[in-house]
Design a protein around this motif. Structure first.
Motif, PDB file in Angstrom:
ATOM      1  N   ASP A 142      11.514  -0.645 -22.190  1.00 21.54           N
ATOM      2  CA  ASP A 142      11.743  -1.768 -23.092  1.00 21.54           C
ATOM      3  C   ASP A 142      12.821  -1.418 -24.120  1.00 21.54           C
ATOM      4  OD1 ASP A 142      11.630  -3.792 -25.018  1.00 21.54           O
ATOM      5  OD2 ASP A 142       9.496  -4.131 -24.659  1.00 21.54           O
ATOM      6  N   PRO A 143      14.069  -1.850 -23.880  1.00 20.92           N
ATOM      7  CA  PRO A 143      15.152  -1.546 -24.812  1.00 20.92           C
ATOM      8  C   PRO A 143      14.936  -2.145 -26.201  1.00 20.92           C
ATOM      9  CG  PRO A 143      16.029  -2.343 -22.727  1.00 20.92           C
ATOM     10  CD  PRO A 143      14.550  -2.563 -22.698  1.00 20.92           C
ATOM     11  N   CYS A 144      14.230  -3.260 -26.311  1.00 24.97           N
ATOM     12  CA  CYS A 144      13.970  -3.863 -27.621  1.00 24.97           C
ATOM     13  C   CYS A 144      13.048  -2.977 -28.451  1.00 24.97           C
ATOM     14  CB  CYS A 144      13.347  -5.245 -27.466  1.00 24.97           C
ATOM     15  SG  CYS A 144      14.438  -6.433 -26.669  1.00 24.97           S
ATOM     16  N   GLN A 145      12.013  -2.426 -27.827  1.00 23.65           N
ATOM     17  CA  GLN A 145      11.074  -1.547 -28.525  1.00 23.65           C
ATOM     18  C   GLN A 145      11.540  -0.090 -28.530  1.00 23.65           C
ATOM     19  OE1 GLN A 145       7.173  -1.921 -26.789  1.00 23.65           O
ATOM     20  NE2 GLN A 145       6.977  -4.064 -27.353  1.00 23.65           N
ATOM     21  N   ARG A 146      12.555   0.208 -27.735  1.00 27.00           N
ATOM     22  CA  ARG A 146      13.082   1.566 -27.583  1.00 27.00           C
ATOM     23  C   ARG A 146      11.993   2.536 -27.112  1.00 27.00           C
ATOM     24  NH1 ARG A 146      16.078  -0.677 -31.807  1.00 27.00           N
ATOM     25  NH2 ARG A 146      18.303  -0.279 -31.662  1.00 27.00           N
TER      26      ARG A 146
ATOM     27  N   GLN B 196       0.818  -1.216   0.000  1.00 26.45           N
ATOM     28  CA  GLN B 196       0.000   0.000   0.000  1.00 26.45           C
ATOM     29  C   GLN B 196       0.856   1.272   0.000  1.00 26.45           C
ATOM     30  OE1 GLN B 196      -0.267  -2.558   2.205  1.00 26.45           O
ATOM     31  NE2 GLN B 196      -2.408  -3.024   2.626  1.00 26.45           N
ATOM     32  N   ASP B 197       2.119   1.157   0.402  1.00 27.51           N
ATOM     33  CA  ASP B 197       3.004   2.320   0.465  1.00 27.51           C
ATOM     34  C   ASP B 197       3.784   2.552  -0.830  1.00 27.51           C
ATOM     35  OD1 ASP B 197       2.275   2.916   3.089  1.00 27.51           O
ATOM     36  OD2 ASP B 197       3.807   1.593   3.923  1.00 27.51           O
ATOM     37  N   VAL B 198       3.656   1.663  -1.797  1.00 27.10           N
ATOM     38  CA  VAL B 198       4.380   1.811  -3.059  1.00 27.10           C
ATOM     39  C   VAL B 198       3.720   2.900  -3.899  1.00 27.10           C
ATOM     40  CG1 VAL B 198       5.000   0.672  -5.232  1.00 27.10           C
ATOM     41  CG2 VAL B 198       5.187  -0.578  -3.065  1.00 27.10           C
ATOM     42  N   GLU B 199       4.533   3.842  -4.388  1.00 22.00           N
ATOM     43  CA  GLU B 199       4.028   4.916  -5.245  1.00 22.00           C
ATOM     44  C   GLU B 199       4.464   4.756  -6.694  1.00 22.00           C
ATOM     45  OE1 GLU B 199       5.242   8.619  -3.458  1.00 22.00           O
ATOM     46  OE2 GLU B 199       3.447   8.646  -2.209  1.00 22.00           O
ATOM     47  N   PHE B 200       5.564   4.046  -6.923  1.00 22.78           N
ATOM     48  CA  PHE B 200       6.126   3.929  -8.273  1.00 22.78           C
ATOM     49  C   PHE B 200       6.901   2.624  -8.385  1.00 22.78           C
ATOM     50  CE2 PHE B 200       9.881   4.629 -11.010  1.00 22.78           C
ATOM     51  CZ  PHE B 200       9.271   4.972 -12.202  1.00 22.78           C
ATOM     52  N   LEU B 201       6.694   1.936  -9.499  1.00 29.70           N
ATOM     53  CA  LEU B 201       7.454   0.728  -9.820  1.00 29.70           C
ATOM     54  C   LEU B 201       8.012   0.877 -11.224  1.00 29.70           C
ATOM     55  CD1 LEU B 201       4.901  -1.964  -8.615  1.00 29.70           C
ATOM     56  CD2 LEU B 201       7.018  -1.303  -7.465  1.00 29.70           C
ATOM     57  N   ALA B 202       9.210   0.384 -11.441  1.00 31.70           N
ATOM     58  CA  ALA B 202       9.791   0.396 -12.780  1.00 31.70           C
ATOM     59  C   ALA B 202      10.386  -0.967 -13.084  1.00 31.70           C
ATOM     60  CB  ALA B 202      10.863   1.475 -12.898  1.00 31.70           C
ATOM     61  N   GLU B 203      10.204  -1.378 -14.308  1.00 37.13           N
ATOM     62  CA  GLU B 203      10.769  -2.622 -14.820  1.00 37.13           C
ATOM     63  C   GLU B 203      11.590  -2.301 -16.057  1.00 37.13           C
ATOM     64  OE1 GLU B 203      10.691  -5.598 -13.568  1.00 37.13           O
ATOM     65  OE2 GLU B 203       9.166  -5.264 -12.043  1.00 37.13           O
ATOM     66  N   VAL B 204      12.721  -2.964 -16.189  1.00 38.10           N
ATOM     67  CA  VAL B 204      13.516  -2.884 -17.404  1.00 38.10           C
ATOM     68  C   VAL B 204      13.436  -4.259 -18.054  1.00 38.10           C
ATOM     69  CG1 VAL B 204      15.792  -2.470 -18.412  1.00 38.10           C
ATOM     70  CG2 VAL B 204      15.049  -1.177 -16.382  1.00 38.10           C
ATOM     71  N   ILE B 205      12.905  -4.285 -19.248  1.00 43.45           N
ATOM     72  CA  ILE B 205      12.678  -5.533 -19.969  1.00 43.45           C
ATOM     73  C   ILE B 205      14.003  -6.113 -20.443  1.00 43.45           C
ATOM     74  CG2 ILE B 205      11.605  -6.531 -22.032  1.00 43.45           C
ATOM     75  CD1 ILE B 205       9.570  -5.564 -20.020  1.00 43.45           C
ATOM     76  N   SER B 206      14.111  -7.419 -20.339  1.00 46.05           N
ATOM     77  CA  SER B 206      15.196  -8.141 -20.998  1.00 46.05           C
ATOM     78  C   SER B 206      14.534  -9.286 -21.759  1.00 46.05           C
ATOM     79  CB  SER B 206      16.210  -8.668 -19.987  1.00 46.05           C
ATOM     80  OG  SER B 206      15.639  -9.677 -19.182  1.00 46.05           O
ATOM     81  N   ARG B 207      15.255  -9.854 -22.670  1.00 46.96           N
ATOM     82  CA  ARG B 207      14.666 -10.933 -23.473  1.00 46.96           C
ATOM     83  C   ARG B 207      14.164 -12.080 -22.601  1.00 46.96           C
ATOM     84  NH1 ARG B 207      16.460 -10.231 -29.116  1.00 46.96           N
ATOM     85  NH2 ARG B 207      17.850  -8.451 -29.043  1.00 46.96           N
ATOM     86  N   GLY B 208      14.858 -12.376 -21.533  1.00 43.91           N
ATOM     87  CA  GLY B 208      14.476 -13.493 -20.680  1.00 43.91           C
ATOM     88  C   GLY B 208      13.297 -13.227 -19.766  1.00 43.91           C
ATOM     89  N   THR B 209      12.972 -11.944 -19.530  1.00 45.73           N
ATOM     90  CA  THR B 209      11.885 -11.613 -18.596  1.00 45.73           C
ATOM     91  C   THR B 209      10.748 -10.854 -19.255  1.00 45.73           C
ATOM     92  OG1 THR B 209      12.886  -9.508 -17.903  1.00 45.73           O
ATOM     93  CG2 THR B 209      13.522 -11.492 -16.659  1.00 45.73           C
ATOM     94  N   ALA B 210      10.789 -10.648 -20.564  1.00 44.41           N
ATOM     95  CA  ALA B 210       9.801  -9.802 -21.251  1.00 44.41           C
ATOM     96  C   ALA B 210       8.365 -10.261 -21.016  1.00 44.41           C
ATOM     97  CB  ALA B 210      10.098  -9.742 -22.751  1.00 44.41           C
TER      98      ALA B 210
ATOM     99  N   ASP C 230       7.042 -11.956 -18.522  1.00 42.47           N
ATOM    100  CA  ASP C 230       6.626 -11.658 -17.146  1.00 42.47           C
ATOM    101  C   ASP C 230       6.456 -10.157 -16.935  1.00 42.47           C
ATOM    102  OD1 ASP C 230       6.574 -14.305 -16.435  1.00 42.47           O
ATOM    103  OD2 ASP C 230       8.402 -14.245 -15.234  1.00 42.47           O
ATOM    104  N   ASP C 231       7.417  -9.351 -17.424  1.00 47.43           N
ATOM    105  CA  ASP C 231       7.384  -7.911 -17.178  1.00 47.43           C
ATOM    106  C   ASP C 231       6.205  -7.233 -17.870  1.00 47.43           C
ATOM    107  OD1 ASP C 231       9.662  -8.187 -15.655  1.00 47.43           O
ATOM    108  OD2 ASP C 231      11.019  -7.542 -17.239  1.00 47.43           O
ATOM    109  N   HIS C 232       5.903  -7.629 -19.105  1.00 45.32           N
ATOM    110  CA  HIS C 232       4.778  -7.025 -19.843  1.00 45.32           C
ATOM    111  C   HIS C 232       3.437  -7.627 -19.436  1.00 45.32           C
ATOM    112  CE1 HIS C 232       6.342  -4.191 -22.746  1.00 45.32           C
ATOM    113  NE2 HIS C 232       7.284  -5.021 -23.117  1.00 45.32           N
TER     114      HIS C 232
ATOM    115  N   ALA D 193       0.054  -8.170 -11.722  1.00 42.86           N
ATOM    116  CA  ALA D 193       0.193  -8.197 -10.265  1.00 42.86           C
ATOM    117  C   ALA D 193       0.303  -6.795  -9.689  1.00 42.86           C
ATOM    118  CB  ALA D 193       1.408  -9.030  -9.867  1.00 42.86           C
ATOM    119  N   TYR D 194       1.033  -5.906 -10.361  1.00 41.65           N
ATOM    120  CA  TYR D 194       1.172  -4.536  -9.880  1.00 41.65           C
ATOM    121  C   TYR D 194      -0.154  -3.794  -9.954  1.00 41.65           C
ATOM    122  CZ  TYR D 194       6.198  -5.461 -10.324  1.00 41.65           C
ATOM    123  OH  TYR D 194       7.453  -5.990 -10.210  1.00 41.65           O
ATOM    124  N   ALA D 195      -0.933  -4.042 -10.992  1.00 40.02           N
ATOM    125  CA  ALA D 195      -2.261  -3.424 -11.094  1.00 40.02           C
ATOM    126  C   ALA D 195      -3.166  -3.930  -9.979  1.00 40.02           C
ATOM    127  CB  ALA D 195      -2.877  -3.700 -12.461  1.00 40.02           C
TER     128      ALA D 195
END
Length: 137
Positions: free
Chosen positions: A73-77, A36-50, A52-54, A60-62
């Motif tokens: 997402d470095p792949c999509q820039r 409940q105290d989280v205000e911001f989350l960031a994920e950096v996509i990698s090929r191995g976790t794309a 799960d992250d997307h 889960a975060y929603a």
């Protein structure tokens, strides 16, 4: 929070790459932060976790009602910004290409994220990825 039926990926579980908690937030007796105290989350996509992250992590975060979730997402820039969580998705989503500024001024974070120095995915190489100094301004 309703428990999600999804399972974390083998590489990273459901720990976000960057988390910002509200001012004054304190850890519980187990040394953990309350969702409940989280205000911001960031994920950096990698090929191995794309996937799960997307998908799984974003869901889960929603469900945890994280007010702002940024997926770089470095792949999509580009960065995907999800706000106003509703159920298992966000009601508002915007995109900012690498090189553009991600405007988070109207969110709980209240800042503009510079993306002009974000690295892009390089085929066949493993790169260390971090938010460049001065990105949050």
């Amino acid at each position: 929070m309703r428990r999600s039926p999804v399972r974390p990926g083998r590489l990273d579980g459901f720990a976000s790459d960057v988390s910002v908690t509200a001012e004054g937030a304190v850890e519980n007796g187990k040394g953990l932060w309350r969702y409940q105290d989280v205000e911001f989350l960031a994920e950096v996509i990698s090929r191995g976790t794309a996937a799960d992250d997307h998908g799984l992590k974003k869901t889960a975060y929603a469900e945890a009602e994280a007010p702002v979730c940024l997926i770089a997402d470095p792949c999509q820039r580009r960065c995907h910004v999800c706000t106003n969580p509703r159920g298992d998705d966000c009601a508002t989503g915007t995109k900012a290409g690498f090189g553009d500024e991600a405007d988070l001024t109207s969110t709980a974070v209240g800042l503009t994220l510079k993306t002009d120095e974000f690295p892009t995915d390089q085929p066949r190489t493993q790169r260390s990825w971090a938010f460049p100094a001065g990105s949050f301004g």
